[in-house]
Design a protein around this motif. Structure first.
Motif, PDB file in Angstrom:
ATOM      1  N   LYS A 114       0.833  -1.194   0.000  1.00 47.33           N
ATOM      2  CA  LYS A 114       0.000   0.000   0.000  1.00 47.33           C
ATOM      3  C   LYS A 114       0.873   1.251   0.000  1.00 47.33           C
ATOM      4  CE  LYS A 114      -3.924  -2.286   0.521  1.00 47.33           C
ATOM      5  NZ  LYS A 114      -5.022  -2.282  -0.471  1.00 47.33           N
ATOM      6  N   SER A 115       0.393   2.283  -0.676  1.00 49.17           N
ATOM      7  CA  SER A 115       1.126   3.538  -0.758  1.00 49.17           C
ATOM      8  C   SER A 115       0.944   4.349   0.524  1.00 49.17           C
ATOM      9  CB  SER A 115       0.664   4.354  -1.958  1.00 49.17           C
ATOM     10  OG  SER A 115       0.939   3.674  -3.172  1.00 49.17           O
ATOM     11  N   VAL A 116       1.997   5.064   0.896  1.00 52.12           N
ATOM     12  CA  VAL A 116       1.989   5.913   2.086  1.00 52.12           C
ATOM     13  C   VAL A 116       2.751   7.198   1.757  1.00 52.12           C
ATOM     14  CG1 VAL A 116       2.701   6.153   4.491  1.00 52.12           C
ATOM     15  CG2 VAL A 116       1.944   3.925   3.648  1.00 52.12           C
ATOM     16  N   LEU A 117       2.260   8.324   2.265  1.00 52.10           N
ATOM     17  CA  LEU A 117       2.963   9.600   2.112  1.00 52.10           C
ATOM     18  C   LEU A 117       2.901  10.339   3.440  1.00 52.10           C
ATOM     19  CD1 LEU A 117       4.405  11.621   0.221  1.00 52.10           C
ATOM     20  CD2 LEU A 117       2.168  12.646  -0.224  1.00 52.10           C
ATOM     21  N   GLN A 118       4.061  10.785   3.932  1.00 48.09           N
ATOM     22  CA  GLN A 118       4.153  11.546   5.173  1.00 48.09           C
ATOM     23  C   GLN A 118       4.776  12.901   4.873  1.00 48.09           C
ATOM     24  OE1 GLN A 118       6.342   8.702   7.593  1.00 48.09           O
ATOM     25  NE2 GLN A 118       4.456   8.061   8.591  1.00 48.09           N
ATOM     26  N   LEU A 119       4.092  13.964   5.283  1.00 49.54           N
ATOM     27  CA  LEU A 119       4.510  15.325   4.973  1.00 49.54           C
ATOM     28  C   LEU A 119       4.673  16.133   6.250  1.00 49.54           C
ATOM     29  CD1 LEU A 119       1.964  16.013   2.077  1.00 49.54           C
ATOM     30  CD2 LEU A 119       4.327  15.215   1.840  1.00 49.54           C
ATOM     31  N   ALA A 120       5.476  17.188   6.149  1.00 45.23           N
ATOM     32  CA  ALA A 120       5.648  18.146   7.241  1.00 45.23           C
ATOM     33  C   ALA A 120       5.594  19.547   6.655  1.00 45.23           C
ATOM     34  CB  ALA A 120       6.976  17.915   7.964  1.00 45.23           C
ATOM     35  N   TRP A 136       3.846  21.940   1.842  1.00 44.39           N
ATOM     36  CA  TRP A 136       4.460  20.800   2.505  1.00 44.39           C
ATOM     37  C   TRP A 136       5.824  20.467   1.929  1.00 44.39           C
ATOM     38  CZ3 TRP A 136       1.591  19.442   6.582  1.00 44.39           C
ATOM     39  CH2 TRP A 136       0.228  19.688   6.546  1.00 44.39           C
ATOM     40  N   LYS A 137       6.549  19.663   2.691  1.00 45.05           N
ATOM     41  CA  LYS A 137       7.750  19.007   2.198  1.00 45.05           C
ATOM     42  C   LYS A 137       7.646  17.535   2.562  1.00 45.05           C
ATOM     43  CE  LYS A 137      10.384  20.138   6.399  1.00 45.05           C
ATOM     44  NZ  LYS A 137      11.594  20.802   6.934  1.00 45.05           N
ATOM     45  N   CYS A 138       8.197  16.685   1.697  1.00 48.41           N
ATOM     46  CA  CYS A 138       8.049  15.240   1.874  1.00 48.41           C
ATOM     47  C   CYS A 138       8.980  14.740   2.972  1.00 48.41           C
ATOM     48  CB  CYS A 138       8.332  14.524   0.558  1.00 48.41           C
ATOM     49  SG  CYS A 138       8.060  12.749   0.638  1.00 48.41           S
ATOM     50  N   GLN A 139       8.416  13.943   3.895  1.00 40.48           N
ATOM     51  CA  GLN A 139       9.184  13.320   4.966  1.00 40.48           C
ATOM     52  C   GLN A 139       9.407  11.829   4.725  1.00 40.48           C
ATOM     53  OE1 GLN A 139      10.549  15.948   6.549  1.00 40.48           O
ATOM     54  NE2 GLN A 139       9.979  15.285   8.589  1.00 40.48           N
ATOM     55  N   GLY A 140       8.544  11.214   3.948  1.00 40.10           N
ATOM     56  CA  GLY A 140       8.662   9.787   3.664  1.00 40.10           C
ATOM     57  C   GLY A 140       7.594   9.372   2.676  1.00 40.10           C
ATOM     58  N   GLN A 141       7.943   8.412   1.819  1.00 38.77           N
ATOM     59  CA  GLN A 141       7.003   7.991   0.782  1.00 38.77           C
ATOM     60  C   GLN A 141       7.242   6.526   0.437  1.00 38.77           C
ATOM     61  OE1 GLN A 141       7.146  10.361  -2.782  1.00 38.77           O
ATOM     62  NE2 GLN A 141       5.506   9.237  -3.801  1.00 38.77           N
ATOM     63  N   ARG A 142       6.129   5.814   0.186  1.00 40.34           N
ATOM     64  CA  ARG A 142       6.198   4.449  -0.317  1.00 40.34           C
ATOM     65  C   ARG A 142       5.116   4.288  -1.367  1.00 40.34           C
ATOM     66  NH1 ARG A 142       5.046  -0.150   3.861  1.00 40.34           N
ATOM     67  NH2 ARG A 142       2.874   0.337   3.353  1.00 40.34           N
ATOM     68  N   PRO A 160      -7.978   8.737  -7.642  1.00 40.96           N
ATOM     69  CA  PRO A 160      -9.367   8.850  -7.171  1.00 40.96           C
ATOM     70  C   PRO A 160     -10.117   7.522  -7.172  1.00 40.96           C
ATOM     71  CG  PRO A 160      -9.160   9.693  -9.399  1.00 40.96           C
ATOM     72  CD  PRO A 160      -7.766   9.393  -8.942  1.00 40.96           C
ATOM     73  N   GLY A 161      -9.517   6.467  -7.683  1.00 35.76           N
ATOM     74  CA  GLY A 161     -10.177   5.177  -7.680  1.00 35.76           C
ATOM     75  C   GLY A 161      -9.887   4.347  -6.442  1.00 35.76           C
ATOM     76  N   LYS A 162      -9.123   4.904  -5.495  1.00 39.54           N
ATOM     77  CA  LYS A 162      -8.740   4.164  -4.296  1.00 39.54           C
ATOM     78  C   LYS A 162      -9.162   4.911  -3.047  1.00 39.54           C
ATOM     79  CE  LYS A 162      -4.858   2.034  -6.679  1.00 39.54           C
ATOM     80  NZ  LYS A 162      -3.392   1.856  -6.745  1.00 39.54           N
ATOM     81  N   ALA A 163      -9.191   4.191  -1.928  1.00 39.70           N
ATOM     82  CA  ALA A 163      -9.572   4.784  -0.640  1.00 39.70           C
ATOM     83  C   ALA A 163      -8.319   5.087   0.169  1.00 39.70           C
ATOM     84  CB  ALA A 163     -10.487   3.831   0.124  1.00 39.70           C
ATOM     85  N   TYR A 164      -8.380   6.161   0.971  1.00 38.81           N
ATOM     86  CA  TYR A 164      -7.230   6.595   1.756  1.00 38.81           C
ATOM     87  C   TYR A 164      -7.673   6.977   3.163  1.00 38.81           C
ATOM     88  CZ  TYR A 164      -5.170   7.118  -2.898  1.00 38.81           C
ATOM     89  OH  TYR A 164      -4.731   6.893  -4.169  1.00 38.81           O
ATOM     90  N   ALA A 165      -6.773   6.795   4.101  1.00 40.67           N
ATOM     91  CA  ALA A 165      -6.938   7.318   5.453  1.00 40.67           C
ATOM     92  C   ALA A 165      -6.048   8.545   5.584  1.00 40.67           C
ATOM     93  CB  ALA A 165      -6.569   6.268   6.487  1.00 40.67           C
ATOM     94  N   LEU A 166      -6.606   9.633   6.075  1.00 42.66           N
ATOM     95  CA  LEU A 166      -5.893  10.908   6.179  1.00 42.66           C
ATOM     96  C   LEU A 166      -5.850  11.333   7.633  1.00 42.66           C
ATOM     97  CD1 LEU A 166      -6.234  14.044   3.971  1.00 42.66           C
ATOM     98  CD2 LEU A 166      -6.727  14.234   6.399  1.00 42.66           C
ATOM     99  N   ASN A 167      -4.691  11.840   8.044  1.00 41.48           N
ATOM    100  CA  ASN A 167      -4.521  12.295   9.424  1.00 41.48           C
ATOM    101  C   ASN A 167      -3.586  13.497   9.418  1.00 41.48           C
ATOM    102  OD1 ASN A 167      -4.587  12.182  12.350  1.00 41.48           O
ATOM    103  ND2 ASN A 167      -2.534  11.351  12.236  1.00 41.48           N
ATOM    104  N   TYR A 168      -4.010  14.610  10.031  1.00 40.23           N
ATOM    105  CA  TYR A 168      -3.097  15.750  10.126  1.00 40.23           C
ATOM    106  C   TYR A 168      -3.151  16.339  11.530  1.00 40.23           C
ATOM    107  CZ  TYR A 168      -7.059  19.036   9.417  1.00 40.23           C
ATOM    108  OH  TYR A 168      -8.234  19.755   9.521  1.00 40.23           O
ATOM    109  N   ALA A 169      -2.045  16.982  11.895  1.00 41.08           N
ATOM    110  CA  ALA A 169      -1.931  17.683  13.178  1.00 41.08           C
ATOM    111  C   ALA A 169      -1.233  19.010  12.918  1.00 41.08           C
ATOM    112  CB  ALA A 169      -1.158  16.847  14.189  1.00 41.08           C
ATOM    113  N   ILE A 170      -1.839  20.103  13.398  1.00 42.27           N
ATOM    114  CA  ILE A 170      -1.299  21.441  13.173  1.00 42.27           C
ATOM    115  C   ILE A 170      -1.254  22.158  14.517  1.00 42.27           C
ATOM    116  CG2 ILE A 170      -1.560  23.613  11.920  1.00 42.27           C
ATOM    117  CD1 ILE A 170      -3.289  22.102   9.888  1.00 42.27           C
ATOM    118  N   ASN A 171      -0.060  22.573  14.937  1.00 45.53           N
ATOM    119  CA  ASN A 171       0.113  23.307  16.193  1.00 45.53           C
ATOM    120  C   ASN A 171       0.103  24.800  15.893  1.00 45.53           C
ATOM    121  OD1 ASN A 171       0.391  20.914  17.628  1.00 45.53           O
ATOM    122  ND2 ASN A 171       2.610  20.871  17.385  1.00 45.53           N
ATOM    123  N   ILE A 172      -0.838  25.517  16.518  1.00 47.17           N
ATOM    124  CA  ILE A 172      -0.956  26.954  16.294  1.00 47.17           C
ATOM    125  C   ILE A 172      -0.761  27.674  17.621  1.00 47.17           C
ATOM    126  CG2 ILE A 172      -2.484  26.664  14.313  1.00 47.17           C
ATOM    127  CD1 ILE A 172      -4.833  27.336  16.113  1.00 47.17           C
TER     128      ILE A 172
END
Length: 254
Positions: A114-120, A136-142, A160-172
Motif C-alpha cells: 500500500k502507498s503511504v505519504l508523510q509530509l511536514a 508541505w515538504k516530503c518526509q517519507g514515501q512508499r 481517485p479510484g482508491k480509498a485513503y486514510a488521512l490524518n493531520y496535526a497542526i500546532n498553532i
C-alpha cells in the motif's frame, strides 16, 4: 503499559465491529437464534448507514492507535516485526514493483504494498493566512499512488479510484484575532473526486497564548464513477490568519 493499553483498545474495537455485524445480521434476519424482524427497506438502509458511520469512527481510532504504537515502540528501542512474505508469484502476474521489499522477492498484485505519504510543514514557524493553502515538504514515501506535486507543494496527487486514510496535526499559537472561530477544509480538486469530507471547526479566545493543536482524521472514499485525477490540499478559513509552529500530514492507502 502503553503497548498493553493499545492492545486493550484494539480488543474493544474488535467487540464494537462484531456488535455491528450482529446488528446487521439481526435486521436482515440471518442472526442464529433470532426471529426474522419485519424491517422495511428504509429501516435496513438506516441501520446500514449507522454501521458505516461507526466503522468510519473505528478506522479513525485505528489510525491514532497505529501512531501511538509506533511512538511507543520507538521510545522503547524496539522495531516493528517484519512483514510476512508474499505468496509465490504466478507466471501470469506482472513483475514485482521496484519498491517491493518482500523477502524473498515475489510478483504481481498479490504482493503489492500500500502507498503511504508523510509530509511536514515547509518550515517551523510561519503565518498561514486566510484563504491560503498549506505548503508541505516530503518526509517519507512508499508507492507511487500518493505523491506531493513538485510544481505546487501545497497539492497532493491521489488516485481517485482508491480509498485513503488521512490524518493531520497542526500546532498553532496566538495572539489570535479576538474570540473567534475558524475551519480547516480538506479541499479536493475536483470537488467530487471523493465522498464528501467534513471540515475541522475550531475556536480560539483573545487570552489564549498556549499552543493549540488541530488534530483531524478521516477516510477518503472513492465514488462509484471516479474522476481521472484528484488533488488534495488544506485550506484555512479564519479571519486574520494563524501562526503555525509545526504541521504534519499522513495519507495511507487502505
Amino acid at each position: 503499559m502503553i503497548i498493553a493499553s493499545i492492545a486493550m483498545e484494539e480488543l474493544a474495537l474488535s467487540h464494537i465491529v462484531n456488535a455491528e455485524g450482529e446488528k446487521l445480521q439481526y435486521i436482515l434476519g440471518t442472526l442464529p437464534g433470532s426471529r426474522k424482524p419485519c424491517a422495511s427497506t428504509q429501516e435496513i438502509l438506516a441501520v446500514n448507514q449507522s454501521a458505516a458511520a461507526l466503522l468510519d469512527t473505528v478506522m479513525q481510532s485505528q489510525m491514532l492507535l497505529k501512531g501511538k504504537l509506533e511512538k511507543a515502540l520507538e521510545a522503547s528501542g524496539r522495531k516493528p516485526g517484519p512483514e510476512p512474505p508474499c505468496p509465490p508469484g504466478r507466471p501470469w502476474e506482472p513483475p514485482c514493483p521496484p519498491d517491493c521489499l518482500c523477502e524473498p522477492p515475489c510478483c504481481g498484485s498479490s504482493c503489492r504494498r500500500k502507498s503511504v505519504l508523510q509530509l511536514a510543514g515547509r518550515c517551523d514557524g510561519f503565518s498561514w493566512n486566510n484563504g491560503y493553502l498549506l505548503s508541505w515538504k516530503c518526509q517519507g514515501q512508499r508507492g507511487g499512488d500518493i505523491c506531493l506535486n513538485e510544481e505546487n507543494p501545497a497539492l497532493v496527487n491521489l488516485d481517485p479510484g482508491k480509498a485513503y486514510a488521512l490524518n493531520y496535526a497542526i500546532n498553532i499559537r496566538g495572539p489570535y484575532c479576538g474570540d473567534s472561530a475558524g475551519a480547516v477544509f480538506v479541499r479536493l480538486t475536483p470537488y467530487d473526486a471523493f465522498q464528501e469530507v467534513l471540515p475541522l471547526y475550531f475556536s480560539v479566545n483573545r487570552q489564549g497564548r498556549a499552543p493549540l493543536t488541530l488534530h483531524y482524521s478521516t477516510v477518503l472514499s472513492p465514488r462509484t464513477h471516479p474522476v481521472p485525477y484528484a488533488d488534495l490540499s488544506l485550506l484555512l478559513n479564519y479571519e486574520g490568519g494563524l501562526f503555525v509552529e509545526q504541521a504534519s500530514l499522513s495519507i495511507y492507502e487502505i
